[in-house]
Design a protein around this motif. Sequence first.
Motif, PDB file in Angstrom:
ATOM      1  N   HIS A   1      94.285  25.877  26.165  1.00  0.00           N
ATOM      2  CA  HIS A   1      95.110  26.217  27.312  1.00  0.00           C
ATOM      3  C   HIS A   1      94.295  27.054  28.311  1.00  0.00           C
ATOM      4  O   HIS A   1      94.252  26.756  29.500  1.00  0.00           O
ATOM      5  CB  HIS A   1      96.318  27.001  26.809  1.00  0.00           C
ATOM      6  CG  HIS A   1      97.364  27.198  27.844  1.00  0.00           C
ATOM      7  ND1 HIS A   1      98.338  26.269  28.078  1.00  0.00           N
ATOM      8  CD2 HIS A   1      97.576  28.231  28.701  1.00  0.00           C
ATOM      9  CE1 HIS A   1      99.115  26.713  29.052  1.00  0.00           C
ATOM     10  NE2 HIS A   1      98.678  27.885  29.439  1.00  0.00           N
ATOM     11  N   SER A   2      93.629  28.069  27.768  1.00  0.00           N
ATOM     12  CA  SER A   2      92.841  28.955  28.638  1.00  0.00           C
ATOM     13  C   SER A   2      91.686  28.203  29.281  1.00  0.00           C
ATOM     14  O   SER A   2      91.392  28.384  30.461  1.00  0.00           O
ATOM     15  CB  SER A   2      92.278  30.125  27.831  1.00  0.00           C
ATOM     16  OG  SER A   2      93.304  30.712  27.091  1.00  0.00           O
TER      17      SER A   2
ATOM     18  N   GLU B   1      98.381  37.082  30.446  1.00  0.00           N
ATOM     19  CA  GLU B   1      99.434  36.152  30.859  1.00  0.00           C
ATOM     20  C   GLU B   1     100.044  35.447  29.661  1.00  0.00           C
ATOM     21  O   GLU B   1     101.210  35.123  29.623  1.00  0.00           O
ATOM     22  CB  GLU B   1      98.845  35.077  31.801  1.00  0.00           C
ATOM     23  CG  GLU B   1      98.814  35.504  33.249  1.00  0.00           C
ATOM     24  CD  GLU B   1      98.030  34.496  34.082  1.00  0.00           C
ATOM     25  OE1 GLU B   1      98.154  33.289  33.815  1.00  0.00           O
ATOM     26  OE2 GLU B   1      97.287  34.941  34.986  1.00  0.00           O
ATOM     27  N   HIS B   2      99.196  35.161  28.674  1.00  0.00           N
ATOM     28  CA  HIS B   2      99.667  34.372  27.538  1.00  0.00           C
ATOM     29  C   HIS B   2      99.886  35.227  26.304  1.00  0.00           C
ATOM     30  O   HIS B   2      99.878  34.735  25.183  1.00  0.00           O
ATOM     31  CB  HIS B   2      98.693  33.243  27.255  1.00  0.00           C
ATOM     32  CG  HIS B   2      98.592  32.289  28.406  1.00  0.00           C
ATOM     33  ND1 HIS B   2      99.591  31.393  28.692  1.00  0.00           N
ATOM     34  CD2 HIS B   2      97.644  32.138  29.353  1.00  0.00           C
ATOM     35  CE1 HIS B   2      99.247  30.709  29.783  1.00  0.00           C
ATOM     36  NE2 HIS B   2      98.073  31.140  30.192  1.00  0.00           N
TER      37      HIS B   2
ATOM     38  N   LEU C   1      93.962  36.062  31.728  1.00  0.00           N
ATOM     39  CA  LEU C   1      94.582  34.926  31.048  1.00  0.00           C
ATOM     40  C   LEU C   1      95.219  35.369  29.732  1.00  0.00           C
ATOM     41  O   LEU C   1      96.344  34.992  29.405  1.00  0.00           O
ATOM     42  CB  LEU C   1      93.529  33.857  30.747  1.00  0.00           C
ATOM     43  CG  LEU C   1      93.397  32.799  31.814  1.00  0.00           C
ATOM     44  CD1 LEU C   1      92.123  32.008  31.607  1.00  0.00           C
ATOM     45  CD2 LEU C   1      94.611  31.858  31.773  1.00  0.00           C
TER      46      LEU C   1
ATOM     47  N   ARG D   1      91.467  25.101  29.911  1.00  0.00           N
ATOM     48  CA  ARG D   1      91.971  24.189  30.939  1.00  0.00           C
ATOM     49  C   ARG D   1      92.125  24.952  32.254  1.00  0.00           C
ATOM     50  O   ARG D   1      91.748  24.481  33.322  1.00  0.00           O
ATOM     51  CB  ARG D   1      93.302  23.594  30.487  1.00  0.00           C
ATOM     52  CG  ARG D   1      93.590  22.267  31.124  1.00  0.00           C
ATOM     53  CD  ARG D   1      94.684  21.465  30.439  1.00  0.00           C
ATOM     54  NE  ARG D   1      95.827  22.255  30.035  1.00  0.00           N
ATOM     55  CZ  ARG D   1      96.252  22.307  28.775  1.00  0.00           C
ATOM     56  NH1 ARG D   1      95.649  21.632  27.829  1.00  0.00           N
ATOM     57  NH2 ARG D   1      97.293  23.026  28.455  1.00  0.00           N
ATOM     58  N   ALA D   2      92.641  26.171  32.118  1.00  0.00           N
ATOM     59  CA  ALA D   2      92.822  26.999  33.314  1.00  0.00           C
ATOM     60  C   ALA D   2      91.490  27.311  33.979  1.00  0.00           C
ATOM     61  O   ALA D   2      91.412  27.511  35.182  1.00  0.00           O
ATOM     62  CB  ALA D   2      93.541  28.293  32.926  1.00  0.00           C
TER      63      ALA D   2
END
Lengths: 675, 165
Positions: free
Chosen positions: B92-93, B156-157, B153, B95-96
Amino acid sequence: MTEKVGVYICHCGSNIAGVVDVEEVAKWAGENLEGVAVSREYKFMCSSLGQELIEDDIKNEGLTRVVVAACSPHLHERTFRRACANAGLNPYLCHMASIREQVSWVVEDNEVATEKAKAMIAGAVNRVQLHEELEPSLVPVNPNTLVVGGGIAGIQASLELADAGYPVYLVEREPSIGGHMAQFDKTFPTLDCAACILTPKMSDVGAHPNINLLSYSEVEEVSGYVGNFSVRIKKKAKYVDEELCTGCGICIEKCPKKVIDDVFEAGMGYRKSIYRPFPQAVPNIPVIDTVSCTYFETGKCKACEIFCPTEAIDFEQQDSYLDIDVGNIILATGYDLFDCKTIPQYGYGRLANVFTSLEFERMCNASGPTEGKIVLRDGVTEPESVAIIHCVGSRDENYNRYCSAICCMSSLKFGHLVVEKTDAEVFSCYIDMRTNQKGYEEFYERLLEEGMNFVRGKVAEVTDAFRLPGEEGKLIVQVEDTLLGIQRRIPVDMVILMAALEPRADAREVGLQFGIACSMEGWFTERHPKLDPVATMTDGIFIAGAAQGPKDIPAVVAQGAAAAARVQGMITKGTVEIEPVVATITEEMCSGCRICNTLCPFNAIEYLEDKEVSYINTALCKGCGTCVAACPAQAISGAHYSNEQIFAEIEGLLYDVISGNGAKAPQVEQEPVPA
Amino acid sequence: MAEERFEPKIVAFLCNWCSYRAADLAGTARIKYQPNVRMIRVMCSGRVDPTFVLKALALGADGVMIAGCHPGECHYLEQNYKAMRRFSMLKHSLRALGLEEDRVRLQWASAAEGVQLAEAINEMVDQVRALGPLNWPGNWSEDGEVEAAIERLAEEHAEAMEVPA
């Protein structure tokens, strides 16, 4: 960094040197890698001369770190650690680069292989300089042993240990020990009667002063570590007082309730609600099955209590728990039989005269439901023809791919028994005959001479739908005879399905409970398939018998004895070394967030309420490092796999890339080599 | 002659019990696979801190593989599940940060799966080769911006990172 690293590159004969340019790598490492004081290559580093090379350099050159680039560390890490220790260097200051398994054996191009070897050595050299001295801790080994499972494997293991003078707790789920072997009639290839050779061993177990037999019991909880396990055992209520019961059996005689015995008699016979599985049961104490007992159902009856001469019946008995401490554990939990109903085209459960191998065993047994007579389901008619179908649920990718190992020989045994006891003709439908142990091939030949018919082909179907003359009222076995190249319909009266051996339904749960792994199929995994067949990845837990994979009685007994020998070795030594590769928490850095607490499956991490920090019990820690990776404050450090060490290894592995892309290079000098 | 083929560098973290043994087996069985992977032994895939992956990518690796025991077969009972959770978070990270999916891979390989591991490596090398060099900025410690971005990040997650009791 001021470490003096010695790099040793092994030729492994031509295994490495045939692909990797070892001279070039040794020279390169000596000239380019920071910290390297000595760089050598040698034909066989693992030889005593190779080891002496390291030892001498440690002593004479004052090496403080050692890198051996050779085979996989799984093979020789111990060897080289020992060499270091011999020369007075802490063994954990040595690191291996696997340039055989990961380079010379898997890379085709010599030049590329040489480059890859360099990268791996750079990684190792970088990492080893951050290694720390570690000391394994010594813990005492409790001389008691827990054996789980009272089949022949568990019996053998228990007797070996008990005879050697060590206390054993033998836990068995069923009311009696004996396992599957107690259900069998004869044993191949000698045709000894199973009970005749098994029951003396069972009585030995029952009477042995060193064996504490816990029948009708199960392991509830396991904690601790090698040498020091704590185990809670649940003793299921038997409703019979073991101290008072004399095993006279009057209660069984007087019990008015008869039910089908699905376990010991494989559904072929009956037992009472108060029962022992078979007359020679050990211990010879009956248990009450509360599901079928009239008293437990209606509150009336109590026939057993009324007639018991010693007042041993106790309807108020509850499950009880026993806490024991043991040093080692042997798991001998056996196997389950494949459910033949899973293959509908073979008709089991639908066509009356299709039997499973276990049902047929019970039928042949003189103390079984038919008193040893081979008869059809009606209980009187002797069959005129019998078909034995091999590999039912084994060697079949729809069910189990593996070979169940014992069915070829059991089917020969069945063939012999049919020929001996009846006039029936026997057909054996096999894929391959596997008779590869001592005396087995001779037994096969004997059956060929006794007139058993062998049809090579996998049976497609067993049906009662007749269409040819002579088929009416028969079971028709439809099979392609692959030796004759024809389709055959063989009409028979009885069909025996040689059911596959499968892992116990709860094998995975048991594995989790004891902290050992199972294969894809569910068999317990041994530490090494060839060289360490009874140990497991968890120290102090051993496996024996069919729980590890399908095998016949001689192999099971050998494993039981082998596991016991391993345990005796542990007990005799008295202490065991605990790997120092564990995690520790730096209290000052721990915020007490408790994220790590739930991550540890071994319950090694506890929260200290007073200090508001977490604490790792290093005796319980197995060193996986999951908590190290999870700690948001980086308060947990993992010995021998610290962040710094792994970062250093990454930097080394990528030394060539780093120098090319402008990233901050590790201390690797890329100056041209002076002539 | 054709243009020189791009040879990606891939760092692989292999668990000691299954995947590293799979690599041993691939060797013993002389199964040839592409030489682009450089392996690091860790005790468990659960040990792989996401920063290891970031570090490897930052230092110039074009891809990272994490290999562990199959679910249910972990030597440490269930730690590979934790690796799995962490991996999806990491993806996920990444991808960001604009990283292509195929550059990181979680691979299960049992000690008996030398062939499967070799195949997975070949597949991944081909995929990363097709993607081309990653060319991430090399120097993390001097580029506070990137580190800060990663920290943001993680914040945020934070919820996704929480481990249920």
